[in-house]
Design an enzyme around this catalytic site. Sequence first.
Site, PDB file in Angstrom:
ATOM      1  N   CYS A 101       0.110  12.727   8.607  1.00 47.46           N
ATOM      2  CA  CYS A 101       0.209  11.948  10.035  1.00 47.46           C
ATOM      3  C   CYS A 101       1.668  12.584  10.579  1.00 47.46           C
ATOM      4  CB  CYS A 101       0.354  10.678   9.920  1.00 47.46           C
ATOM      5  SG  CYS A 101       0.391   9.801  11.744  1.00 47.46           S
ATOM      6  N   CYS A 199      -3.804   3.804   6.993  1.00 50.32           N
ATOM      7  CA  CYS A 199      -3.955   3.014   8.315  1.00 50.32           C
ATOM      8  C   CYS A 199      -5.389   3.107   8.951  1.00 50.32           C
ATOM      9  CB  CYS A 199      -2.903   3.623   9.309  1.00 50.32           C
ATOM     10  SG  CYS A 199      -3.311   5.108   9.999  1.00 50.32           S
TER      11      CYS A 199
END
Length: 371
Positions: A101, A199
């Site tokens: 990410c 997440c």
Amino acid sequence: MRVLAALSGGVDSAVAAARAVDAGHEVVGVHMALSRDRAQMRTGSRGCCSIEDAGDARRAADVLGIPYYVWDLSERFEDTVVADFLAEYEAGRTPNPCVRCNEHIKFDALLDKALALGFDAVCTGHYARATTGADGTPELRRAADLAKDQSYVLAVMGPERLARAVFPLGDVASKDEVRAEAAARGLSVSAKPDSYDICFVADGDTRGFLRDRLGSRPGEVVDADGTVLGTHDGAYGYTIGQRKGLQLGRPAADGRPRYVLAIEPVANRVVVGGAADLTVGEVDAADAVWFGAPLADWTSCALQVRAHGATVPVRARATAAGGMEIRVDGTLSGVAAGQSAVLYGGDDGSRVLGQATVDRTRRPAATGASA
């Protein structure tokens, strides 16, 4: 300086943005919408990027008096971070989605868009320090609060991206200090629980997420001799060093626990054995990113292979193929291909020397086997 503050909806990014405002920067807040299902809410303190988080980010921006926008990066996130996560597990490797990410979203897509719009830097709530070396080159160092240090997952960004990053929380003593500051500033997120785990796997069931995406693929769990000990629903659901959830039908001959030693995606088999077989003596890692000149000769430094994991003393050098070759001088075990290998050095051991992705490991010379 014009700064784009990434507001996740949590307390760290809110205080980081506030400190950027205090520093005199022209700050604009942006929340990254990374989930395709924007109606999904957090489960306890798991997950992020929900409507709840976007609302918290907006309220923080209002308190700080800065403009606020939501940027939809969900397609890029799905095509890079989530796709890599699935492909790596399917190939028998163990990825770190936070690393990817930072590589593909926060300090690639987000930063590139910010620069195109005339911003000078991106500000985040990461716990790390961006400093400048004696020769003027950007340096990434551990945060003052070692318990929260995130330099490990940031090392993939490299020096050029680091030069465009601002980490206002790098010098704080503790997370309690950040929460107290948020409360004093009137930020409603001051007591908001931290998000953790992956997440986009909001319920924390990574194996269930993989099964939903990759399907059921029953196979065998075997020992090093190939003796079948049990079955599994998909080899992709295991990682090197795993002990729990093996559901073996018979105990080990010596009565000791067994661990995952290898994952064979083509044969769809999981190989288990004793803890001693997890010991690592050498690591080969690919796609190295260096902060400064690559290590041309064997250099003593420290290696970290897990977020918030302990470091071990090693010797390392760059390879002609653009990777790293690492020899372990301390004790290291259970390292999987796909993990991020980060080297630390400097006078106080806090400076990131380089990062690469583990490609393969070898056991110490005395035992001789490869993993």
